[in-house]
Design an enzyme around this catalytic site. Structure first.
Site, PDB file in Angstrom:
ATOM      1  N   ARG A   1      17.619  38.500  -8.158  1.00 58.53           N
ATOM      2  CA  ARG A   1      16.641  37.530  -8.658  1.00 58.53           C
ATOM      3  C   ARG A   1      17.021  36.926 -10.011  1.00 58.53           C
ATOM      4  O   ARG A   1      16.387  35.987 -10.470  1.00 58.53           O
ATOM      5  CB  ARG A   1      15.250  38.186  -8.736  1.00 58.53           C
ATOM      6  CG  ARG A   1      14.737  38.538  -7.349  1.00 58.53           C
ATOM      7  CD  ARG A   1      13.412  39.244  -7.392  1.00 58.53           C
ATOM      8  NE  ARG A   1      12.339  38.357  -7.785  1.00 58.53           N
ATOM      9  CZ  ARG A   1      11.073  38.756  -7.907  1.00 58.53           C
ATOM     10  NH1 ARG A   1      10.751  40.015  -7.690  1.00 58.53           N
ATOM     11  NH2 ARG A   1      10.160  37.899  -8.254  1.00 58.53           N
TER      12      ARG A   1
ATOM     13  N   HIS B   1      25.584  38.222  -5.582  1.00 54.27           N
ATOM     14  CA  HIS B   1      24.763  38.632  -6.724  1.00 54.27           C
ATOM     15  C   HIS B   1      25.455  39.624  -7.663  1.00 54.27           C
ATOM     16  O   HIS B   1      24.793  40.208  -8.503  1.00 54.27           O
ATOM     17  CB  HIS B   1      23.423  39.207  -6.265  1.00 54.27           C
ATOM     18  CG  HIS B   1      22.674  38.306  -5.334  1.00 54.27           C
ATOM     19  ND1 HIS B   1      22.416  36.983  -5.623  1.00 54.27           N
ATOM     20  CD2 HIS B   1      22.153  38.515  -4.108  1.00 54.27           C
ATOM     21  CE1 HIS B   1      21.756  36.426  -4.625  1.00 54.27           C
ATOM     22  NE2 HIS B   1      21.587  37.335  -3.695  1.00 54.27           N
TER      23      HIS B   1
ATOM     24  N   PRO C   1      13.442  48.134 -11.994  1.00 53.29           N
ATOM     25  CA  PRO C   1      13.582  49.316 -12.767  1.00 53.29           C
ATOM     26  C   PRO C   1      12.546  49.354 -13.880  1.00 53.29           C
ATOM     27  O   PRO C   1      12.429  48.433 -14.667  1.00 53.29           O
ATOM     28  CB  PRO C   1      14.962  49.149 -13.356  1.00 53.29           C
ATOM     29  CG  PRO C   1      15.649  48.072 -12.591  1.00 53.29           C
ATOM     30  CD  PRO C   1      14.623  47.381 -11.817  1.00 53.29           C
ATOM     31  N   GLU C   2      11.792  50.388 -13.909  1.00 55.05           N
ATOM     32  CA  GLU C   2      10.986  50.685 -15.094  1.00 55.05           C
ATOM     33  C   GLU C   2      11.798  51.660 -15.936  1.00 55.05           C
ATOM     34  O   GLU C   2      12.966  51.894 -15.648  1.00 55.05           O
ATOM     35  CB  GLU C   2       9.632  51.273 -14.675  1.00 55.05           C
ATOM     36  CG  GLU C   2       8.844  50.301 -13.795  1.00 55.05           C
ATOM     37  CD  GLU C   2       7.457  50.795 -13.436  1.00 55.05           C
ATOM     38  OE1 GLU C   2       6.853  51.511 -14.244  1.00 55.05           O
ATOM     39  OE2 GLU C   2       6.982  50.458 -12.347  1.00 55.05           O
TER      40      GLU C   2
END
Length: 270
Positions: free
Chosen positions: A109, A90, A2-3
């Site tokens: 991640r 996750h 995400p930016e």
DNA sequence: ACCACGACCTGCACGC
DNA sequence: TGCGTGCAGGTCGTGG
């Protein structure tokens, strides 16, 4: 990750479900995020969410007792679930609300973060030295010219530097430079004031349009309701190395710059 | 003060 | 089918 647009879309999606809700439970299944999730996060229990805001790519959930600072790293996403299915792989963190809804953080991640902060926000080191928000008047040609003066590094690297301006990651740096006709490797201090003005304008335009489209989904990102973003269809250069330029047909070139994939049109950008 | 680069992680696409 | 390699939306910390 995400930016900025993806984080803002997430904020807009989760805010209505969180505002004025009381947190009834905090479930940390995996504390090993970018920084270990503190046990003190349990202080959130019983707190009412007063606001859901954003600074750079950080989401800020403000309560009377403190602020929960969330970052999505490269692969994180937040969803509001009601009812919440059993957690999957996750799914590191749940905030259970009195309404029964659950805010769930998924981040394969684990570059993301969940930080419980009980002092004034200005004292938070991660937020203290950030540059201006790109979609505010504080991000303007004067600011950019001042910050880039004398810089010999590449303009693209400077644009992605959070001390210069926040929220512009690799996708949108590539796109904004294409839209402004500026070669990504050009020395930052060597871009004319007129072209910096154009760059400011294009950064704002590309970010605003991406927010309208629900962000860019490459793989991990989903909006709070699970839908992908659709801006990927409007990318002109990112992920298009070797394909023809949408403007002139020249083959787009792909290079590495500061370890990041960089795509540009050798004809349209100088 | 700057800059380049490694580090942190998992998953996926690719070539052999 | 399996294995090794390289790459991915971020950004902090280091060493030069």
């Amino acid at each position: 990750m995400p930016e900025l647009p993806e984080v803002e879309v997430t904020r807009q999606g989760i805010a209505p479900h969180l505002l004025d809700q009381v947190v009834s439970q905090v479930v940390v299944r995996e504390p090993r995020l970018r920084w270990p999730v503190s046990d003190r996060i349990q202080d959130l229990v019983g707190q009412r969410v007063r606001s859901v805001s954003r600074r750079a790519k950080y989401l800020l959930l403000e309560t009377e007792a403190g602020v929960l600072i969330l970052h999505l790293g490269m692969s994180g996403s937040l969803r509001v679930l009601n009812p919440a299915p059993p957690p999957g792989k996750h799914d590191h963190l749940d905030l259970v609300l009195d309404s029964g809804a659950v805010l769930r953080l998924n981040d394969p991640r684990r570059f993301g973060a969940a930080i419980w902060w009980q002092l004034p926000l200005e004292a938070q080191p991660l937020l203290a030295k950030l540059g201006p928000e790109p979609l505010t008047l504080a991000f303007n040609v004067d600011h950019l010219a001042t910050r880039l003066k004398g810089k010999k590094g590449a303009i693209k690297t400077a644009l992605m530097d959070n001390h210069v301006v926040v929220g512009v990651g690799n996708i949108y740096a590539n796109e904004a430079l294409f839209a402004a006709g500026i070669h990504p490797k050009r020395a930052a201090g060597n871009v004319s004031r007129a072209r910096l003005g154009k760059l400011v304008e294009e950064v704002k335009r590309v970010l605003a349009r991406a927010i309208e489209q629900g962000g860019t989904t490459l793989k991990d990102f989903t909006q709070a309701d699970g839908k992908p973003g659709y801006f990927v269809q409007q990318l002109n250069v990112y992920g298009r190395g070797g394909l023809p330029c949408n403007t002139c047909g020249t083959e787009l070139r792909e290079i590495k710059l500061g370890q990041r994939a960089t795509v540009y049109c050798p004809h349209c950008q100088s």
